[in-house]
Structure formats: structure tokens, C-alpha cells
Design an enzyme around this catalytic site. Structure first.
Site, PDB file in Angstrom:
ATOM      1  N   SER A 106       0.828  -1.213   0.000  1.00 45.77           N
ATOM      2  CA  SER A 106       0.000   0.000   0.000  1.00 45.77           C
ATOM      3  C   SER A 106       0.861   1.260   0.000  1.00 45.77           C
ATOM      4  CB  SER A 106      -0.887  -0.003   1.251  1.00 45.77           C
ATOM      5  OG  SER A 106      -1.471   1.273   1.450  1.00 45.77           O
ATOM      6  N   TYR A 129      -1.749   5.826  -4.481  1.00 43.60           N
ATOM      7  CA  TYR A 129      -2.756   6.864  -4.352  1.00 43.60           C
ATOM      8  C   TYR A 129      -2.150   8.116  -4.965  1.00 43.60           C
ATOM      9  CZ  TYR A 129      -5.781   4.331  -1.067  1.00 43.60           C
ATOM     10  OH  TYR A 129      -6.645   3.452  -0.484  1.00 43.60           O
ATOM     11  N   THR A 155      -5.051   2.969  -7.597  1.00 43.99           N
ATOM     12  CA  THR A 155      -6.379   2.920  -6.971  1.00 43.99           C
ATOM     13  C   THR A 155      -7.175   4.140  -7.408  1.00 43.99           C
ATOM     14  OG1 THR A 155      -5.508   1.676  -5.128  1.00 43.99           O
ATOM     15  CG2 THR A 155      -7.601   2.803  -4.760  1.00 43.99           C
ATOM     16  N   LYS A 224      -7.189  -0.255 -10.358  1.00 42.21           N
ATOM     17  CA  LYS A 224      -7.865  -0.946  -9.241  1.00 42.21           C
ATOM     18  C   LYS A 224      -9.085  -0.159  -8.793  1.00 42.21           C
ATOM     19  CE  LYS A 224      -6.979  -2.559  -4.494  1.00 42.21           C
ATOM     20  NZ  LYS A 224      -7.715  -1.656  -3.610  1.00 42.21           N
ATOM     21  N   SER A 246     -12.802  -4.186  -8.113  1.00 42.27           N
ATOM     22  CA  SER A 246     -12.687  -4.022  -6.665  1.00 42.27           C
ATOM     23  C   SER A 246     -13.671  -2.966  -6.202  1.00 42.27           C
ATOM     24  CB  SER A 246     -11.256  -3.574  -6.317  1.00 42.27           C
ATOM     25  OG  SER A 246     -11.147  -3.230  -4.944  1.00 42.27           O
ATOM     26  N   HIS A 248     -13.010  -1.849  -3.082  1.00 43.00           N
ATOM     27  CA  HIS A 248     -12.182  -1.401  -1.962  1.00 43.00           C
ATOM     28  C   HIS A 248     -12.596  -2.117  -0.667  1.00 43.00           C
ATOM     29  CE1 HIS A 248      -9.312   2.115  -1.281  1.00 43.00           C
ATOM     30  NE2 HIS A 248      -9.370   1.539  -0.102  1.00 43.00           N
TER      31      HIS A 248
END
Ligand code: FNR
Length: 363
Positions: A106, A129, A155, A224, A246, A248
Site C-alpha cells: 500500500s 494513491y 487505486t 484498481k 474491486s 475497496h
């Protein structure tokens, strides 16, 4: 008592962790309808197993973006793993390598890309991110590349943080002894206490909510957070190397469908041009099989990693991967499939295959 399935780690983690940490890991957005649905939807898919096939040898190996892995079960990015266990992301990285599979780190890890790389060899992806400050983003991607990470999981479902009410009640913030290690030198490593969720405030301050298709470049990236055919097509047009279906872990928009329900639409839209992966609610080998039967090239797990990490550290994560592997192998054997390419749509039947049948009067 011996742990015999992945789900059991949640109760153990609940006993071991402070409430604020457990709630952060476990919770979903708002009514948590999608959270329950991510699991429930799998139970609406049943098997059509084939018999009398020699299943004495079963091959679960596959390749993802050209990288060979031992099974189509990978690790999704989850933030703040040192809140679960002092070894945090190190333990997860080692467990993934030992299992011969991919770990996604992450952006909000409590260990840096360099630290994770130092645990030894392994195929790793970096989850990104996009910060308002694009220099921060560029620097981070360069560091991940240099540390040997093989792909970026971008993401795209978090322009703002979903409303996680447990975090608001708990005034969630990262414990003071932990930092967002990837941002330490950039003055973005700390999360302040706020009147609601400290993480929601951090996202509001730092994350770029203007991110749109125009800003996605031709980097080798997995997108994602895709849930529709439209966005699957746009991802591919924008040059994505793959798509991760996804929601999340049901932590962003509540009342989106379970990912296993959205998967087939995305697979059809992708038309085999890029691989499609899934995460969300995968807890059994049977779930892995169902996702592959609906066209996924592989799946990722999120919460099982943090819960097993909290329970038993690296050994716990290893055990989760091992249990899923064994269950998946058994599902393949009992379905008459010897390799991943033998898993077909005909090996399952879903609730939505024969909608008329459900309306038929009972005889
Ligand atoms: C996440 N997820 C997530 N995703 C992401 O892109 N970056 C992140 O930092 C995090 N952090 C995170 C923390 C926790 C505690 C959870 C539960 C989830 C989402 C994650 O990558 C994945 O999409 C889901 O966790 C998959 O669903 P399951 O397996 O948890 O049901």
C-alpha cells in the site's frame, strides 16, 4: 484450537487488537450492505462439477503480467500493517515470497518500499494513491521501480475517503509510534487527530480528487477499483495493463454490487485484451474457483492478511495462503479441472443464469 479456515482469524484478531485498530480493518462504509454482499454473492454461485477425470496431478501455476506465480491467489494492498503486528509489511512480504505469490504494498504502508524490498526476493506490486503534489507521486513511483517493484496498482475509487462510521466514532488515527513510511521525508508521513476520522481528513488534505482519465499516463498499470463495462473500456483505452474489479473491500461507496457480481460485465468488456482480476470477500478456495470460472485471471485478498497478521504474524499469513491454496486445489480436483485453463463458465451456475426459472411456480 487449530485454525481450519481463513475466516476464523477475524475473531482471533478481534481479541488481540485494540478496538480502534480492529474496527479500522474490519469495517465497511455506512450501512455495510456491500460488505455483507461481497460474501453473500459467492453463495449464489453453485458448481457443475465434472466427474471421472484423472485429477492426480493439479497445476495451479499461472503468470501475471508475465511473472510466474504458484497460484492465482495474491495479496491486496492494505494500509498500516504494523498496527496489526510489529513486523507488519515485512511479515506479509516474506509470507508472500514463501508462497510464491505477489504482494501489493500500500501507498499507506507502515514500511517503505525500500524496507520491504530488503526482506529478500519476491514479486511485488506497488499500490498508488495520487497525491495533489505530482512531484510526490513521481518520486514515489521512481522509488518503487528502483526497489524492484514490478507494477503499479493505481487505486481509482478514492477521490474522497468512504464514510466509515466506526472510524469516525473511534476518532481513528495512526498510533503515534507509526508513520506512513513512504512519505516520511516528505512531511506527509504523519496523520493528525481530527474531529472525525483522522484518515478521512488526511485524504481530504492530500489526495487529488480531480484525478480523471485525462491524467492517467501510459505507465504499466493495473487500474484498481473498476466496477463497470464503461470504465473497463476506458481503462484499456488509457493503456492499462490490467484491471482489478474491486469495491475497496466495501469501504468506499456503499450499495455498489459485490465484486463477484460485477466481474462478468467487466470481463466481457475487456474482450481478452487485458487480464481482469478481482478482490473483495474471497475467503475460500471455492470463491477463487468461482472468480476464475467467471473470467478472472486471479484474485487478491485484503482482510484475511491483516487478521492473520494480527493473530500469528508471518506464520498466520503463510497459513492463510496455504489454506486457500489447498482449498482451491481441492475445488479443482472435485470439479474435474487439472489446470487453470480447464476452469470454464460451464463449471458454475449462477443465480442470474436462468432468471425465468426462479419465477416459475413451484410444482
Ligand atoms: C484496504 N484496501 C486498500 N486499497 C488500496 O488501494 N490501498 C490501501 O491502502 C488499502 N487499504 C486497506 C486497508 C484495509 C484495512 C482494508 C480492509 C482494505 C482495499 C484492499 O486493497 C482490497 O480492495 C480489499 O481489502 C479486498 O477485500 P477483502 O479481501 O478485504 O474482502
Amino acid at each position: 484450537m487449530e485454525v481450519t479456515n481463513v475466516t476464523e482469524y477475524e475473531a482471533i484478531a478481534k481479541q488481540k487488537l485494540p478496538k480502534m485498530a480492529f474496527d479500522y480493518y474490519a469495517s465497511g462504509a455506512e450501512d455495510e450492505w456491500t460488505l455483507a454482499e461481497n460474501r453473500n454473492a459467492f453463495s449464489r454461485i453453485l458448481f457443475r462439477p465434472r466427474i471421472l477425470i484423472d485429477v492426480s496431478k493439479i497445476d495451479m501455476a499461472t503468470t501475471v503480467l508475465g511473472f510466474k506465480i504458484s497460484m492465482p491467489i495474491m495479496i491486496a494492498p492494505t494500509a498500516f500493517q504494523k498496527m496489526a503486528h510489529p513486523e507488519g509489511e515485512y511479515a506479509t512480504a516474506r509470507a508472500a515470497s514463501a508462497a510464491g505469490t505477489i504482494m501489493t504494498l500500500s501507498s499507506w504502508a507502515t514500511s517503505s518500499v525500500e524496507e520491504v524490498a530488503s526482506t529478500g526476493p519476491g514479486i511485488r506490486f506497488f499500490q498508488l494513491y495520487v497525491y495533489k503534489d505530482r512531484n510526490v507521486v513521481a518520486q514515489l513511483v521512481r522509488r518503487a521501480e528502483r526497489a524492484g517493484f514490478k507494477a503499479i496498482a493505481l487505486t481509482v475509487d478514492t477521490p474522497k475517503l468512504g464514510r466509515r462510521e466506526a472510524d469516525i466514532k473511534n476518532r481513528f488515527t495512526l498510533p503515534p509510534f507509526l508513520t506512513l513510511k513512504n512519505f516520511e521525508g516528505l512531511d506527509l508521513g504523519k496523520m493528525d487527530k481530527a474531529n472525525d476520522s483522522g484518515l478521512a481528513s488526511y485524504v481530504a488534505g492530500q489526495i487529488d480528487r480531480t484525478l480523471s482519465w485525462k491524467t492517467i499516463t501510459k505507465l504499466p498499470i493495473l487500474v484498481k477499483g473498476v466496477l463497470t463495462a464503461e470504465d473497463a473500456r476506458l481503462s484499456i483505452q488509457a493503456g492499462a495493463a490490467g484491471i482489478i474489479v474491486s469495491n475497496h473491500g466495501a469501504r468506499q461507496l456503499d450499495y455498489v454490487p459485490a465484486t463477484i457480481m460485477a466481474l462478468e460485465e467487466v470481463v466481457k468488456a475487456a474482450q481478452g485484451r487485458v487480464p481482469v482480476f478481482l478482490d473483495g470477500g474471497v475467503r475460500r478456495g471455492t470463491d477463487v474457483f468461482k472468480a476464475l470460472a467467471l473470467g478472472a485471471s486471479g484474485i487478491f485478498i485484503g482482510r484475511p492478511v491483516v487478521f492473520s497478521l494480527a493473530s500469528e504474524g508471518e506464520a498466520g499469513v503463510r497459513k492463510v495462503l496455504q489454506m486457500l491454496r489447498e482449498e482451491f486445489e481441492l475445488t479443482m480436483a472435485l470439479s474435474g479441472c487439472r489446470s487453470l485453463k480447464e476452469i470454464t463458465r460451464d463449471h458454475i451456475v449462477t443465480d442470474w443464469d436462468h432468471p425465468r426459472a426462479r419465477l416459475a411456480p413451484k410444482l
